[in-house]
Each structure stands twice: as structure tokens, then as C-alpha cells.
Design a protein around this motif. Structure first.
Motif, mmCIF file in Angstrom:
data_model
loop_
_atom_site.group_PDB
_atom_site.id
_atom_site.type_symbol
_atom_site.label_atom_id
_atom_site.label_comp_id
_atom_site.label_asym_id
_atom_site.label_seq_id
_atom_site.Cartn_x
_atom_site.Cartn_y
_atom_site.Cartn_z
ATOM 1 N N ASP A 262 0.941 -1.131 0.183
ATOM 2 C CA ASP A 262 0.006 0.018 -0.062
ATOM 3 C C ASP A 262 1.008 1.269 0.011
ATOM 4 O O ASP A 262 1.980 1.175 0.178
ATOM 5 C CB ASP A 262 -0.988 0.093 1.080
ATOM 6 N N ASP A 263 0.160 2.200 0.032
ATOM 7 C CA ASP A 263 0.903 3.806 -0.002
ATOM 8 C C ASP A 263 2.019 3.842 -1.212
ATOM 9 O O ASP A 263 2.977 4.462 -1.129
ATOM 10 C CB ASP A 263 1.607 3.867 1.200
ATOM 11 N N ILE A 264 1.587 3.176 -2.337
ATOM 12 C CA ILE A 264 2.519 3.312 -3.474
ATOM 13 C C ILE A 264 2.337 4.658 -3.965
ATOM 14 O O ILE A 264 1.202 5.245 -4.301
ATOM 15 C CB ILE A 264 2.236 2.303 -4.531
ATOM 16 N N PRO A 265 3.583 5.373 -4.360
ATOM 17 C CA PRO A 265 3.208 6.857 -4.944
ATOM 18 C C PRO A 265 2.638 6.997 -6.370
ATOM 19 O O PRO A 265 2.831 6.026 -7.340
ATOM 20 C CB PRO A 265 4.743 7.116 -5.012
ATOM 21 N N ARG A 266 1.668 7.623 -6.425
ATOM 22 C CA ARG A 266 0.691 7.679 -7.482
ATOM 23 C C ARG A 266 1.262 8.442 -8.589
ATOM 24 O O ARG A 266 0.911 9.598 -8.922
ATOM 25 C CB ARG A 266 -0.755 8.054 -7.109
ATOM 26 N N TYR A 267 2.398 7.984 -9.267
ATOM 27 C CA TYR A 267 2.866 8.843 -10.442
ATOM 28 C C TYR A 267 2.217 8.598 -11.531
ATOM 29 O O TYR A 267 2.345 9.561 -12.534
ATOM 30 C CB TYR A 267 4.486 8.367 -10.677
ATOM 31 N N THR A 268 1.355 7.743 -11.884
ATOM 32 C CA THR A 268 1.012 7.158 -13.153
ATOM 33 C C THR A 268 -0.259 8.442 -13.653
ATOM 34 O O THR A 268 -1.071 8.667 -12.745
ATOM 35 C CB THR A 268 0.149 6.005 -13.412
ATOM 36 N N ASN A 269 -0.236 8.904 -14.581
ATOM 37 C CA ASN A 269 -1.302 9.978 -15.243
ATOM 38 C C ASN A 269 -1.451 9.865 -16.702
ATOM 39 O O ASN A 269 -0.939 8.656 -17.079
ATOM 40 C CB ASN A 269 -0.817 11.508 -14.832
ATOM 41 N N LEU A 270 -2.270 10.527 -17.052
ATOM 42 C CA LEU A 270 -2.872 10.170 -18.568
ATOM 43 C C LEU A 270 -1.680 10.316 -19.313
ATOM 44 O O LEU A 270 -1.597 9.832 -20.536
ATOM 45 C CB LEU A 270 -3.992 10.950 -18.897
ATOM 46 N N TYR A 271 -0.741 11.085 -19.223
ATOM 47 C CA TYR A 271 0.436 11.551 -20.176
ATOM 48 C C TYR A 271 1.328 10.224 -20.237
ATOM 49 O O TYR A 271 1.862 9.906 -21.195
ATOM 50 C CB TYR A 271 1.055 12.588 -19.516
ATOM 51 N N TRP A 272 1.624 9.714 -18.846
ATOM 52 C CA TRP A 272 2.473 8.544 -18.875
ATOM 53 C C TRP A 272 1.738 7.401 -19.628
ATOM 54 O O TRP A 272 2.425 6.770 -20.258
ATOM 55 C CB TRP A 272 2.616 8.359 -17.405
ATOM 56 N N SER A 273 0.563 7.234 -19.407
ATOM 57 C CA SER A 273 -0.488 5.871 -19.912
ATOM 58 C C SER A 273 -0.427 6.057 -21.426
ATOM 59 O O SER A 273 -0.288 5.362 -22.065
ATOM 60 C CB SER A 273 -1.533 6.158 -19.288
ATOM 61 N N ALA A 274 -0.643 7.265 -21.883
ATOM 62 C CA ALA A 274 -0.846 7.396 -23.175
ATOM 63 C C ALA A 274 0.510 7.295 -24.054
ATOM 64 O O ALA A 274 0.503 6.818 -25.072
ATOM 65 C CB ALA A 274 -1.450 8.799 -23.670
ATOM 66 N N PHE A 275 1.665 7.877 -23.449
ATOM 67 C CA PHE A 275 3.110 7.714 -23.942
ATOM 68 C C PHE A 275 3.285 6.374 -24.020
ATOM 69 O O PHE A 275 3.948 5.729 -25.107
ATOM 70 C CB PHE A 275 3.771 8.442 -23.396
ATOM 71 N N PHE A 276 2.906 5.546 -23.135
ATOM 72 C CA PHE A 276 3.339 4.343 -22.949
ATOM 73 C C PHE A 276 2.614 3.303 -24.054
ATOM 74 O O PHE A 276 3.043 2.577 -24.821
ATOM 75 C CB PHE A 276 2.902 3.502 -21.486
ATOM 76 N N ALA A 277 1.476 3.541 -24.082
ATOM 77 C CA ALA A 277 0.440 2.969 -25.225
ATOM 78 C C ALA A 277 1.067 3.227 -26.701
ATOM 79 O O ALA A 277 1.225 2.360 -27.303
ATOM 80 C CB ALA A 277 -1.155 3.314 -25.206
ATOM 81 N N LEU A 278 1.423 4.307 -26.964
ATOM 82 C CA LEU A 278 1.900 4.789 -28.084
ATOM 83 C C LEU A 278 3.171 4.231 -28.415
ATOM 84 O O LEU A 278 3.250 3.641 -29.742
ATOM 85 C CB LEU A 278 1.886 6.336 -28.281
ATOM 86 N N MET A 279 3.967 4.204 -27.442
ATOM 87 C CA MET A 279 5.377 3.723 -27.712
ATOM 88 C C MET A 279 5.188 2.126 -27.854
ATOM 89 O O MET A 279 6.021 1.631 -28.545
ATOM 90 C CB MET A 279 6.372 4.048 -26.681
ATOM 91 N N THR A 280 4.550 1.545 -27.119
ATOM 92 C CA THR A 280 4.195 0.029 -27.385
ATOM 93 C C THR A 280 3.551 -0.207 -28.843
ATOM 94 O O THR A 280 4.117 -1.219 -29.347
ATOM 95 C CB THR A 280 3.359 -0.454 -26.313
ATOM 96 N N CYS A 281 2.828 0.658 -29.307
ATOM 97 C CA CYS A 281 2.380 0.306 -30.769
ATOM 98 C C CYS A 281 3.379 0.531 -31.535
ATOM 99 O O CYS A 281 3.542 -0.440 -32.540
ATOM 100 C CB CYS A 281 1.206 1.144 -30.892
ATOM 101 N N ILE A 282 4.242 1.497 -31.476
ATOM 102 C CA ILE A 282 5.233 1.833 -32.324
ATOM 103 C C ILE A 282 6.139 0.680 -32.315
ATOM 104 O O ILE A 282 6.687 0.091 -33.288
ATOM 105 C CB ILE A 282 5.964 2.933 -32.092
ATOM 106 N N PHE A 283 6.810 0.259 -31.050
ATOM 107 C CA PHE A 283 7.584 -1.027 -30.766
ATOM 108 C C PHE A 283 6.984 -2.312 -31.433
ATOM 109 O O PHE A 283 7.717 -2.997 -32.256
ATOM 110 C CB PHE A 283 7.886 -1.020 -29.221
#
Length: 340
Positions: free
Chosen positions: A169-190
Motif C-alpha cells: 500500500d501507499d505506493i506513490p501515484r505517479y501514473t497519469n494520462l500522459y504517462w499512460s498514453a505515451f506508454f500505449a503509443l510507444m508500445t504500438c510503435i515498438f
């Protein structure tokens, strides 16, 4: 030249540029107009889309029925959480003892933690591929299914490393829409870079007829290992993003149901289609949340009341309808930019 095998053709490049611009616009608009819950759902859609695209690489493109995706996502989630949690949080959380390795690894930056999670999963996938790809078909599915179960049991029992069934528990919540969308985009390109390369063509050859591919000089073990390790890397990073989005993780969230959800997404979108996997993630994750009102109090055939589980009944009927009339999924093996 066949445009299906030429990702650098002007039409495909123009399509990619338009897609990236549209994605950037959607992320910007979502950050402005969506509330906290809406952004949470959008984050999940992006993460699951990336996970589905990577899972489709081994299952749809290479044709190997792997059922251990939940294990790699769980490893990625716990690895990132351990690296991100502070020493004080771990001492407060681990009530039954704590490993020196866990205590030493703390306060890492977000990006290095994600990369470390992906690389760790890739290493495990490589080691697992050595005995796993000695078998094929249903036997391969059973072996990878067992791997997922083993990881879940180890996480629940190894209290000094994972805090057991209590979770983290108490994991820092760094994930936001910019991180998630960038991850999805880079995965598709990869993944698309792999699919449209000589390795991607070899993966499709192994999928269509492995014995014929071997007879033509293709190293089937090498090709399947590349697909398996690439998929595991993305799943490890995706697990880290999910952990930093939810703020807490427990082993029961990464059971076989997690893999089954990814399997539904890629079958619905079309096995072998990257864009189909993205469309499937939007329908399954977004549609499941949109139908949540069915679980609330409502009037049904003149009867006022609550119908728990009605959302899943309606969603299952929608999936059944789609699969009855689209036997190969929404996209089949095609991409959005392919000619009919």
C-alpha cells in the motif's frame, strides 16, 4: 511493394502521423474536461491497450497460446512498488519481517523503476522460454498457465519480499494520462516495428505452419523467444504503471482472470491485428465501465430493484453478438491502414 509489409510507405506514415496528432489532442482534451474518475478510466484503457498489443504479439502474430501474462504483470507491479516505496513505508508495512534486498531498494525515480521492472520480466521470460518452447499447442498453454499460478502463490507466501497476501500500500501515484498514453503509443510503435520487420514475417510463418517455417531455415525457437521476451518487457512496465495508478496491489488482482481479460480483448479486436487490440481494449475496458449503471437501482420489465451482475450479463451478450457476426474479431488480421 505490398503495403502490408511496408510500414514506411507514404500512406502508412501519414496515417501514423495523423494518429499521433489525434492521440495528443485526445489526451489534452481529456486532461481538461474529464473528472478524476474519467481520467482514471482513460488511464486504464491506455495501459490495457498496451498490454493487449504486447500480448497479441505472442498469441496473435506468433500463434503461441501463452496464458502467463498475469504473472509478468504481477512481477512488474511488485518490482516497481518495491523500488518506489520509501524505507519508512516498508518498515511500517512489512509486519512479518522484511528482506534486506527489499529494504535496500527504495525511493527510485519512476522511469528507472518501470524500466527495471520490464527488464526483470524480460530476463524471466528468457529463462522460462528455454523449457517452455520445447512443447507446442495446448501443452504450451498449460505450462504458461502454471507459471502464472506459481507467481501468484509465491507472491502470497513470500512475506519478506512481497508482504504476502496483505499486499503493498501507499505506493506513490505517479501514473497519469500522459504517462499512460505515451506508454500505449510507444508500445504500438515498438510492436509494429517488429511486425513489419523480417522477424515479424518469420513470426507469421511460425504461426501459419511451424514445421514448414523450420524447413525454410527459420529458427522457430529464436523467433518465439523474441516475441515472448518483447511481450514480457511491455507487461512488466504495464504492471508498474498499474501499481502507480492504483496506489496499492494485492496478489489476488493478478490471477488468471487478468490474463483472460487480455485474451478477450485481443480475440475481440482480432488475433494478429495491433489496431484491433487497441479497439478491443477501448470496448472491453471503456464499455465495461460505461455499463456500470446496470448494477445500480433501476426499473427492469416493470420491477424496481437492484440487479447485481447485470452489467456483466449485458457485456457478455454484446461480446457474443460481435463474435457471432465477426468470426475473426473486429479487425481480423488486418490493420486500419490496410487495403481491403
Amino acid at each position: 511493394m505490398n503495403t502490408k509489409l511496408n510500414q514506411s510507405s507514404p500512406r502508412v506514415v501519414a496515417f501514423h502521423l495523423c494518429l499521433y496528432a489525434l492521440l495528443a489532442l485526445c489526451v489534452w482534451l481529456c486532461s481538461l474536461f474529464l473528472g478524476e474518475y474519467g481520467q482514471f478510466v482513460a488511464n486504464q484503457i491506455c495501459i490495457y491497450a498496451a498490454l493487449a498489443v504486447s500480448y497479441n504479439l505472442i498469441n496473435g502474430v506468433t500463434g503461441q497460446l501463452s496464458l502467463g501474462a498475469n504473472g509478468f504483470v504481477a512481477i512488474g507491479a511488485y518490482t516497481s512498488a518495491i523500488l518506489l516505496l520509501s524505507e519508512e513505508s516498508k518498515l511500517d508495512m512489512f509486519t512479518l519481517g522484511i528482506s534486506d534486498i527489499v529494504l535496500w531498494a527504495n525511493d527510485s525515480a519512476f522511469l528507472p523503476a518501470l524500466i527495471a521492472s520490464g527488464l526483470f520480466c524480460m530476463l524471466l521470460a528468457f529463462l522460462l522460454s528455454i523449457p517452455t518452447f520445447r512443447v507446442r499447442g495446448d501443452y504450451l498453454a498449460i505450462v504458461t498457465l502454471g507459471f502464472g499460478f506459481i507467481i501468484k502463490i509465491v507472491i502470497e507466501q513470500e512475506r519478506t519480499l512481497t508482504n504476502g497476501a496483505i499486499g503493498l500500500d501507499d505506493i506513490p501515484r505517479y501514473t497519469n494520462l500522459y504517462w499512460s498514453a505515451f506508454f500505449a503509443l510507444m508500445t504500438c510503435i515498438f510492436v509494429l516495428q517488429i511486425v513489419y520487420s523480417k522477424y515479424g514475417r518469420a513470426m507469421k510463418a511460425v504461426r501459419d505452419d511451424e514445421d514448414a517455417a523450420i524447413a525454410m531455415g527459420i529458427d522457430a525457437f529464436k523467433i518465439k523467444t523474441i516475441a515472448f521476451c518483447s511481450s514480457a518487457f511491455v507487461q512488466g512496465v504495464g504492471g508498474g504503471l498499474l501499481a502507480a495508478l492504483l496506489g496499492s496491489i494485492v496478489a489476488k488482482d493478478y490471477g488468471f482472470e487478468f490474463t483472460f481479460k487480455l485474451l478477450i480483448i485481443i480475440v475481440l479486436g482480432g488475433l494478429g491485428s495491433t489496431s484491433g487490440a487497441v479497439i478491443g481494449a477501448v470496448i472491453v475496458i471503456g464499455g465495461g465501465e460505461w455499463l456500470r449503471f446496470l448494477d445500480d437501482d433501476l426499473s427492469f420489465i416493470g420491477i424496481q430493484g437492484s440487479y447485481p451482475g447485470l452489467r456483466m450479463v449485458a457485456f457478455s451478450l454484446i461480446l457474443l453478438f460481435v463474435m457471432l457476426f465477426m468470426r475473426e474479431g473486429i479487425m481480423g488480421k488486418k490493420e486500419l491502414w490496410d487495403r481491403k
